[in-house]
Design a protein around this motif. Structure first.
Motif, PDB file in Angstrom:
ATOM      1  N   GLY A  36       0.773  -1.120   0.027  1.00  0.00           N
ATOM      2  CA  GLY A  36      -0.008   0.007  -0.055  1.00  0.00           C
ATOM      3  C   GLY A  36       0.805   0.927   0.291  1.00  0.00           C
ATOM      4  O   GLY A  36       0.366   2.225   0.043  1.00  0.00           O
ATOM      5  N   SER A  37       2.081   1.159   0.045  1.00  0.00           N
ATOM      6  CA  SER A  37       3.079   2.000   0.076  1.00  0.00           C
ATOM      7  C   SER A  37       3.937   2.125  -0.918  1.00  0.00           C
ATOM      8  O   SER A  37       4.749   1.094  -1.157  1.00  0.00           O
ATOM      9  N   ASN A  38       4.295   3.363  -1.789  1.00  0.00           N
ATOM     10  CA  ASN A  38       5.153   3.122  -2.796  1.00  0.00           C
ATOM     11  C   ASN A  38       6.727   3.050  -2.215  1.00  0.00           C
ATOM     12  O   ASN A  38       7.587   2.632  -2.786  1.00  0.00           O
ATOM     13  N   ASP A  39       6.901   3.745  -0.983  1.00  0.00           N
ATOM     14  CA  ASP A  39       8.188   3.961  -0.495  1.00  0.00           C
ATOM     15  C   ASP A  39       8.901   2.515   0.004  1.00  0.00           C
ATOM     16  O   ASP A  39       9.865   2.043  -0.268  1.00  0.00           O
ATOM     17  N   VAL A  40       7.626   1.841   0.528  1.00  0.00           N
ATOM     18  CA  VAL A  40       8.116   0.211   0.487  1.00  0.00           C
ATOM     19  C   VAL A  40       8.390  -0.478  -0.489  1.00  0.00           C
ATOM     20  O   VAL A  40       9.287  -1.387  -0.575  1.00  0.00           O
ATOM     21  N   ALA A  41       7.726  -0.242  -1.511  1.00  0.00           N
ATOM     22  CA  ALA A  41       7.629  -1.078  -2.898  1.00  0.00           C
ATOM     23  C   ALA A  41       9.020  -0.851  -3.634  1.00  0.00           C
ATOM     24  O   ALA A  41       9.764  -1.605  -4.026  1.00  0.00           O
ATOM     25  N   LYS A  42       9.517   0.471  -3.263  1.00  0.00           N
ATOM     26  CA  LYS A  42      10.863   0.949  -3.713  1.00  0.00           C
ATOM     27  C   LYS A  42      11.644   0.223  -2.915  1.00  0.00           C
ATOM     28  O   LYS A  42      12.715  -0.358  -3.763  1.00  0.00           O
ATOM     29  N   LEU A  58      -0.054 -10.864   0.212  1.00  0.00           N
ATOM     30  CA  LEU A  58       0.718 -11.647   1.335  1.00  0.00           C
ATOM     31  C   LEU A  58       0.931 -10.828   2.220  1.00  0.00           C
ATOM     32  O   LEU A  58       1.628  -9.577   2.062  1.00  0.00           O
ATOM     33  N   VAL A  59       0.721 -11.250   3.523  1.00  0.00           N
ATOM     34  CA  VAL A  59       1.090 -10.567   4.708  1.00  0.00           C
ATOM     35  C   VAL A  59       2.275 -10.500   4.966  1.00  0.00           C
ATOM     36  O   VAL A  59       2.852 -11.589   5.203  1.00  0.00           O
ATOM     37  N   LEU A  60       3.035  -9.377   5.434  1.00  0.00           N
ATOM     38  CA  LEU A  60       4.473  -9.447   5.765  1.00  0.00           C
ATOM     39  C   LEU A  60       4.782  -9.041   7.243  1.00  0.00           C
ATOM     40  O   LEU A  60       4.013  -8.507   7.690  1.00  0.00           O
ATOM     41  N   PRO A  61       5.757  -9.497   7.618  1.00  0.00           N
ATOM     42  CA  PRO A  61       6.086  -9.174   9.051  1.00  0.00           C
ATOM     43  C   PRO A  61       6.114  -7.650   9.363  1.00  0.00           C
ATOM     44  O   PRO A  61       6.446  -6.801   8.465  1.00  0.00           O
ATOM     45  N   ASN A  62       5.680  -7.122  10.399  1.00  0.00           N
ATOM     46  CA  ASN A  62       5.783  -5.865  10.932  1.00  0.00           C
ATOM     47  C   ASN A  62       4.812  -4.834   9.942  1.00  0.00           C
ATOM     48  O   ASN A  62       5.078  -3.551   9.849  1.00  0.00           O
ATOM     49  N   ASP A  63       3.794  -5.346   9.421  1.00  0.00           N
ATOM     50  CA  ASP A  63       3.032  -4.720   8.680  1.00  0.00           C
ATOM     51  C   ASP A  63       3.611  -3.953   7.500  1.00  0.00           C
ATOM     52  O   ASP A  63       3.262  -2.936   6.867  1.00  0.00           O
ATOM     53  N   ILE A  64       4.615  -4.520   6.939  1.00  0.00           N
ATOM     54  CA  ILE A  64       5.448  -3.951   5.943  1.00  0.00           C
ATOM     55  C   ILE A  64       4.353  -3.667   4.762  1.00  0.00           C
ATOM     56  O   ILE A  64       4.819  -2.556   3.835  1.00  0.00           O
ATOM     57  N   ALA A  65       3.631  -4.447   4.500  1.00  0.00           N
ATOM     58  CA  ALA A  65       2.883  -4.502   3.137  1.00  0.00           C
ATOM     59  C   ALA A  65       1.684  -3.626   3.274  1.00  0.00           C
ATOM     60  O   ALA A  65       1.367  -3.146   1.978  1.00  0.00           O
ATOM     61  N   GLY A  66       1.673  -2.864   4.403  1.00  0.00           N
ATOM     62  CA  GLY A  66       0.490  -1.927   4.312  1.00  0.00           C
ATOM     63  C   GLY A  66      -0.948  -2.289   3.857  1.00  0.00           C
ATOM     64  O   GLY A  66      -1.493  -2.031   3.178  1.00  0.00           O
ATOM     65  N   SER A  67      -1.425  -3.279   4.687  1.00  0.00           N
ATOM     66  CA  SER A  67      -2.441  -4.110   4.550  1.00  0.00           C
ATOM     67  C   SER A  67      -3.789  -3.202   4.406  1.00  0.00           C
ATOM     68  O   SER A  67      -4.666  -3.413   3.494  1.00  0.00           O
ATOM     69  N   ASP A  68      -3.600  -2.255   5.400  1.00  0.00           N
ATOM     70  CA  ASP A  68      -5.132  -1.469   5.617  1.00  0.00           C
ATOM     71  C   ASP A  68      -5.205  -0.647   4.105  1.00  0.00           C
ATOM     72  O   ASP A  68      -6.509  -1.096   3.697  1.00  0.00           O
TER      73      ASP A  68
END
Length: 305
Positions: free
Chosen positions: A184-190, A232-242
């Motif tokens: 859910g975040s471009n920064d994380v995707a980068k 895919l759920v990632l640790p520490n809510d890295i994926a930004g699931s909300d």
């Protein structure tokens, strides 16, 4: 299987599939298939970010029983794993295929034969895993397979990092779209996938996929058309699931979404301590609770009918 005529047969009969193939191959001359837009001539076997040239490369194929139940049924999903990828996820769960490029070149005609072989084995569908960078070759092989009697659903099983203009070209070719929505975040995707525009590109493409095929349709336990989203759920809510689930809700309450708990530390995660563990049950159920909060009605595997 429900009485349903696959649209790719109509594309073949009226000649539209030839025009689609022509336009897709034109994109390879200065490759603009995906959001990377490397603009190298892959018809001359030059390679860009996905490290793929003019030839199809596959790592394996066969009936697969590890997919969602509506795809697997009794006889399996006829899965073809394409080699390489247009993402570079540091935790890639198919690392050998997508990062190391393990696979072998196959001719267009041989790919068609593989599809027919899988159909004759009783597979419920043909499932192209990571097809984005080989789309022209795949659609051309589908045309050959139609002449040989192909008549089961075609699945576009993708990372979600797609160019919406390319997806629009495919209207009618694929019956089931199965994209990941990874972040859910471009920064994380980068940071983790080298894709700084992932969320916008993915959501634009998924909207178009939904426009083409609608919500997933299932008859006698087997899916034959529609959209199936994976997250895919990632640790520490890295994926930004909300944010991901809010978007899925915006498509339809009946969007079929598989919220996956099978993350394992793998790949090039040595410098990413936050990825060096599996997710906890608490983390997984928090995402399931979000899906319930947003009123999603078809959360796999809890309630998917």
């Amino acid at each position: 299987m429900v009485a349903y005529r696959y649209r790719y047969l109509e594309l073949y009969e009226d000649g539209r599939i030839d025009r689609i193939i022509e336009r897709l191959y034109r994109l390879l001359e200065s490759c603009r298939l995906c959001p990377r837009e490397c603009k190298i001539n892959r018809l001359e076997d030059k390679k860009g970010f996905c490290r793929s040239g003019k030839d199809l490369i596959i790592s394996s194929y066969g009936p697969h029983f590890g997919e969602e139940r509506p795809l697997v049924g009794f006889s399996g999903s006829g899965t073809i794993f394409l080699t390489n990828c247009n993402l570079r996820c540091v935790y890639c769960q198919n690392y050998e295929i997508s990062h190391l490029g393990i696979g072998k070149k196959v001719k267009i005609e041989d790919m068609a034969e593989i599809m027919i072989k899988l159909q004759n084995m009783g597979c419920h569908n043909i499932n192209f895993v990571t097809p984005t960078h080989f789309l022209p070759q795949i659609v051309k092989s589908v045309r050959h397979a139609i002449k040989k009697g192909l008549n089961i659903p075609l699945i576009y099983n993708s990372s979600g990092y797609e160019k919406v203009e390319t997806i629009k070209l495919l209207d009618g070719v694929f019956d089931i779209y199965m994209p990941d929505i990874k972040y859910g975040s471009n920064d994380v995707a980068k940071k983790y996938s080298n894709a700084p525009d992932y969320f916008e590109k993915c959501t634009d493409a998924v909207r178009e996929m939904h426009r083409q095929v609608g919500d997933l349709k299932i008859e006698n336990g087997i899916a034959y058309k529609g959209l199936l989203v994976r997250h895919l759920v990632l640790p520490n809510d890295i994926a930004g699931s909300d944010k991901v689930l809010k978007f899925v809700k915006s498509l339809s309450d009946n969007t079929f979404i598989n919220i996956m708990d099978q993350y394992r530390p793998y790949g090039d995660i040595f410098e990413y301590n936050e990825l060096k563990r599996r997710i906890t049950k608490k983390e997984f159920y928090e995402v399931l609770d979000l899906a319930k909060k947003y009123g999603l009605k078809r959360v796999y595997p809890i309630n998917y009918s």
